[in-house]
Design a protein around this motif. Sequence first.
Motif, mmCIF file in Angstrom:
data_model
loop_
_atom_site.group_PDB
_atom_site.id
_atom_site.type_symbol
_atom_site.label_atom_id
_atom_site.label_comp_id
_atom_site.label_asym_id
_atom_site.label_seq_id
_atom_site.Cartn_x
_atom_site.Cartn_y
_atom_site.Cartn_z
ATOM 1 N N HIS A 1 0.710 -1.226 0.321
ATOM 2 C CA HIS A 1 0.120 0.169 0.255
ATOM 3 C C HIS A 1 1.046 1.377 -0.030
ATOM 4 N N LEU A 2 2.362 0.985 1.254
ATOM 5 C CA LEU A 2 2.773 2.369 0.827
ATOM 6 C C LEU A 2 3.566 2.622 -0.686
ATOM 7 N N ALA A 3 3.991 1.140 -1.277
ATOM 8 C CA ALA A 3 4.240 1.696 -2.015
ATOM 9 C C ALA A 3 3.493 1.921 -3.195
ATOM 10 N N MET A 4 2.176 1.327 -3.328
ATOM 11 C CA MET A 4 1.153 2.378 -4.397
ATOM 12 C C MET A 4 1.120 3.958 -4.482
ATOM 13 N N LEU A 5 1.315 4.270 -2.489
ATOM 14 C CA LEU A 5 1.094 5.378 -2.783
ATOM 15 C C LEU A 5 1.928 6.526 -3.384
ATOM 16 N N ASP A 6 3.600 5.656 -2.976
ATOM 17 C CA ASP A 6 4.565 6.888 -3.292
ATOM 18 C C ASP A 6 4.634 6.706 -5.219
ATOM 19 N N THR A 7 4.187 5.752 -5.416
ATOM 20 C CA THR A 7 3.690 5.635 -6.715
ATOM 21 C C THR A 7 2.785 6.587 -6.927
ATOM 22 N N PHE A 8 1.715 7.132 -6.150
ATOM 23 C CA PHE A 8 0.914 7.579 -7.095
ATOM 24 C C PHE A 8 1.043 9.846 -6.778
ATOM 25 N N PHE A 9 2.211 9.406 -6.443
ATOM 26 C CA PHE A 9 3.169 10.515 -5.885
ATOM 27 C C PHE A 9 4.042 11.128 -6.108
ATOM 28 N N LYS B 1 -1.251 -13.704 13.687
ATOM 29 C CA LYS B 1 -0.873 -13.525 11.965
ATOM 30 C C LYS B 1 -1.919 -13.584 11.006
ATOM 31 N N ASP B 2 -2.942 -13.784 10.837
ATOM 32 C CA ASP B 2 -4.504 -13.392 10.092
ATOM 33 C C ASP B 2 -4.402 -12.288 9.288
ATOM 34 N N ARG B 3 -4.453 -12.320 8.797
ATOM 35 C CA ARG B 3 -4.103 -11.026 7.769
ATOM 36 C C ARG B 3 -5.544 -10.165 7.372
ATOM 37 N N HIS B 4 -6.634 -11.157 8.021
ATOM 38 C CA HIS B 4 -7.301 -10.094 7.903
ATOM 39 C C HIS B 4 -7.640 -8.804 8.359
ATOM 40 N N HIS B 5 -7.382 -8.771 9.569
ATOM 41 C CA HIS B 5 -7.505 -7.399 10.454
ATOM 42 C C HIS B 5 -6.124 -6.212 9.876
ATOM 43 N N ARG B 6 -5.078 -7.035 9.187
ATOM 44 C CA ARG B 6 -4.164 -6.128 8.563
ATOM 45 C C ARG B 6 -4.719 -5.363 7.660
ATOM 46 N N SER B 7 -5.433 -5.836 6.817
ATOM 47 C CA SER B 7 -6.498 -5.717 5.379
ATOM 48 C C SER B 7 -7.433 -4.384 6.371
ATOM 49 N N VAL B 8 -7.920 -4.502 7.204
ATOM 50 C CA VAL B 8 -9.013 -3.822 7.936
ATOM 51 C C VAL B 8 -8.105 -2.729 8.410
ATOM 52 N N CYS B 9 -7.187 -2.777 8.886
ATOM 53 C CA CYS B 9 -6.204 -1.832 9.298
ATOM 54 C C CYS B 9 -5.330 -0.550 7.916
ATOM 55 N N ALA B 10 -4.949 -1.330 6.836
ATOM 56 C CA ALA B 10 -4.731 -0.794 6.367
ATOM 57 C C ALA B 10 -6.004 0.042 5.151
ATOM 58 N N GLY B 11 -7.128 -0.389 5.410
ATOM 59 C CA GLY B 11 -8.324 0.273 4.958
ATOM 60 C C GLY B 11 -8.689 1.484 5.459
ATOM 61 N N ILE B 12 -8.686 1.528 6.992
ATOM 62 C CA ILE B 12 -8.847 2.547 7.250
ATOM 63 C C ILE B 12 -7.850 3.449 7.597
ATOM 64 N N THR B 13 -6.508 3.086 7.289
ATOM 65 C CA THR B 13 -4.921 3.803 7.081
ATOM 66 C C THR B 13 -5.728 4.778 5.349
ATOM 67 N N TRP B 14 -6.622 3.973 5.133
ATOM 68 C CA TRP B 14 -6.207 5.096 3.467
ATOM 69 C C TRP B 14 -7.203 5.510 3.307
ATOM 70 N N PHE B 15 -8.582 5.413 4.307
ATOM 71 C CA PHE B 15 -9.582 6.326 4.465
ATOM 72 C C PHE B 15 -9.184 7.418 5.154
ATOM 73 N N ILE B 16 -8.874 7.554 6.514
ATOM 74 C CA ILE B 16 -7.809 8.729 6.719
ATOM 75 C C ILE B 16 -7.180 9.560 5.521
ATOM 76 N N THR B 17 -5.690 9.112 5.011
ATOM 77 C CA THR B 17 -5.923 9.952 3.885
ATOM 78 C C THR B 17 -6.679 10.238 3.116
#
Length: 305
Positions: free
Chosen positions: A79-87, A146-162
């Motif tokens: 997600h950080l790489a996508m953000l940086d590519t966009f910028f 280690k289940d990545r479901h909560h990481r996807s949720v965290c990434a989604g919340i971060t994108w919403f804030i962004t």
Amino acid sequence: MMAIVELCRFFNSSQQPLNISSGEKTLYSSCADIPAVLIFYLVMQFINMFLGIPTNIMVLWLIRKNKGNSSTSDIFIGHLAMLDTFFCLVPPLELANIFYLTTSSSTWYVLRFFYGIKDSSPLFLSCICLDRYMAVLHPITFTKLKDRHHRSVCAGITWFITLVYAAAKCVGNIPNFEKVFTVMILATFAFMLFCNISILWALRQSAPGRDETHPTKKKAFKTVLIILTIIVFNYFPPVALFPFQEYFSPDVFHCYIHYIAFGFMDISSSIQPVLYLSREKLPKTLCFCSKNTECDDDAVYTINQ
């Protein structure tokens, strides 16, 4: 994105006074006394464009290619790489705006939206640092989570804030809005320092009954130290300067301090993917355990940035 920009223009125009001055200058003409700072800033931005775009795309490709054997932090790195590519698409538009267009030009709404996207990149870095902190300092809890479901949720919340932050910055006339960035960069910088210093301290400790640190830990220690150095290099200038904005004259801050600080911060869009790619050949995960527990295969520490 254009819908957001048009919305920004609507809100901004609805709050503008009717007696707007027609003799506005370009940014370059208003900062003509110190052109070297703008040149420095633009050099940093074009480095991002020519180096950051291909390296971030390569990072995304590698993460997708290694999807079945990726680390837990890779979702945030992607997600950080996508953000940086966009910028990194910004420099041509920014060059035109600085030298040829006035600060009331409609393209400044687009630029402010891009700036808002980049301002929020420390949020994804903080997620990466937290993931690694949990892997090293709390391996048992990390294994359970280690289940990545909560990481996807965290990434989604971060994108919403962004996106909310970028849209608010796009409007451009919210009172004291610059303090939001100051608080965010101070908080994330302190959090990243805490996580990485804690990781370094844990890696520095030798195992029970041993006088020397394991060579693998030494290699990971050097990697984390490099990451910490880069974080300080990129984010310390805005952290050190922006809280003291009121002590500078408006001209000095907007024509000098602003572009110096963001020049160092924005170059992270190139440094971070280069660091990730340079570590791609090393083992992807290292396992470290607390002194009184056995090493669990799921308790891993990712050394890639």
